[in-house]
Design a protein around this motif. Structure first.
Motif, short mmCIF file in Angstrom:
data_model
loop_
_atom_site.label_atom_id
_atom_site.label_comp_id
_atom_site.label_asym_id
_atom_site.label_seq_id
_atom_site.Cartn_x
_atom_site.Cartn_y
_atom_site.Cartn_z
N CYS A 99 0.82 -1.21 0.00
CA CYS A 99 0.00 0.00 0.00
C CYS A 99 0.86 1.27 0.00
O CYS A 99 0.53 2.23 -0.67
N CYS A 100 1.93 1.26 0.75
CA CYS A 100 2.78 2.45 0.87
C CYS A 100 3.70 2.64 -0.32
O CYS A 100 4.13 3.77 -0.59
N GLN A 101 4.04 1.55 -1.00
CA GLN A 101 4.93 1.62 -2.16
C GLN A 101 6.21 2.40 -1.87
O GLN A 101 6.70 3.16 -2.70
N ARG A 139 6.71 4.86 0.14
CA ARG A 139 6.53 6.29 0.43
C ARG A 139 6.47 6.47 1.94
O ARG A 139 5.49 6.14 2.59
N GLU A 153 6.05 8.97 3.86
CA GLU A 153 4.98 9.81 4.42
C GLU A 153 3.67 9.04 4.58
O GLU A 153 2.85 9.37 5.42
N VAL A 154 3.49 7.99 3.82
CA VAL A 154 2.30 7.15 3.95
C VAL A 154 2.52 6.11 5.04
O VAL A 154 1.62 5.83 5.85
N CYS A 155 3.71 5.53 5.10
CA CYS A 155 4.01 4.46 6.05
C CYS A 155 4.24 4.94 7.47
O CYS A 155 3.92 4.23 8.42
N LEU A 179 1.31 4.82 9.98
CA LEU A 179 0.94 3.42 10.20
C LEU A 179 1.93 2.76 11.16
O LEU A 179 1.54 2.10 12.13
#
Length: 108
Positions: A90-92, A94, A96-98, A101
């Motif tokens: 999901c984060c690929q 990145r 800032e996305v991970c 979480l």
């Protein structure tokens, strides 16, 4: 891992199986007897065994023979692999996305 993730997610997509897996995770490392799990689910052992077989086939639950009982244990390695797969996919990569979480998981 896609196939493994799909099998695990499909197994957990049923309320009885999800509740069973959550109960087993809370009782690690000791596990629980199949009879205890069937009672907790409010099902007969024969009906419950179908749900249990799905969890075992997906690698989420591991049965252990202890004397005359079969003790079921959550396979935390499979849970870990599923969580890592989902986060990475999901984060690929990145950050800032991970980061949020991972921060939420750090308290576990």
């Amino acid at each position: 891992m896609d196939t493994d993730a799909l099998a695990a997610l499909a197994a957990l997509a049923h309320p009885t199986r999800l509740a069973t897996f959550r109960l087993l995770v809370r009782h690690e490392p000791d596990g629980l007897s199949t009879g205890h799990l069937a009672t907790a689910a409010g099902l007969t052992q024969s009906t419950f065994s179908t749900h249990l077989a799905v969890l075992v086939k997906a690698g989420l639950v591991t049965p252990e023979k202890r004397g005359r009982q079969i003790i079921q244990r959550a396979n935390l390695d499979t849970l870990r692999a599923l969580m890592i797969f989902l986060a990475k996919d999901c984060c690929q990569g990145r950050a800032e996305v991970c980061a949020p979480l991972l921060a939420d998981l750090a308290c576990c």
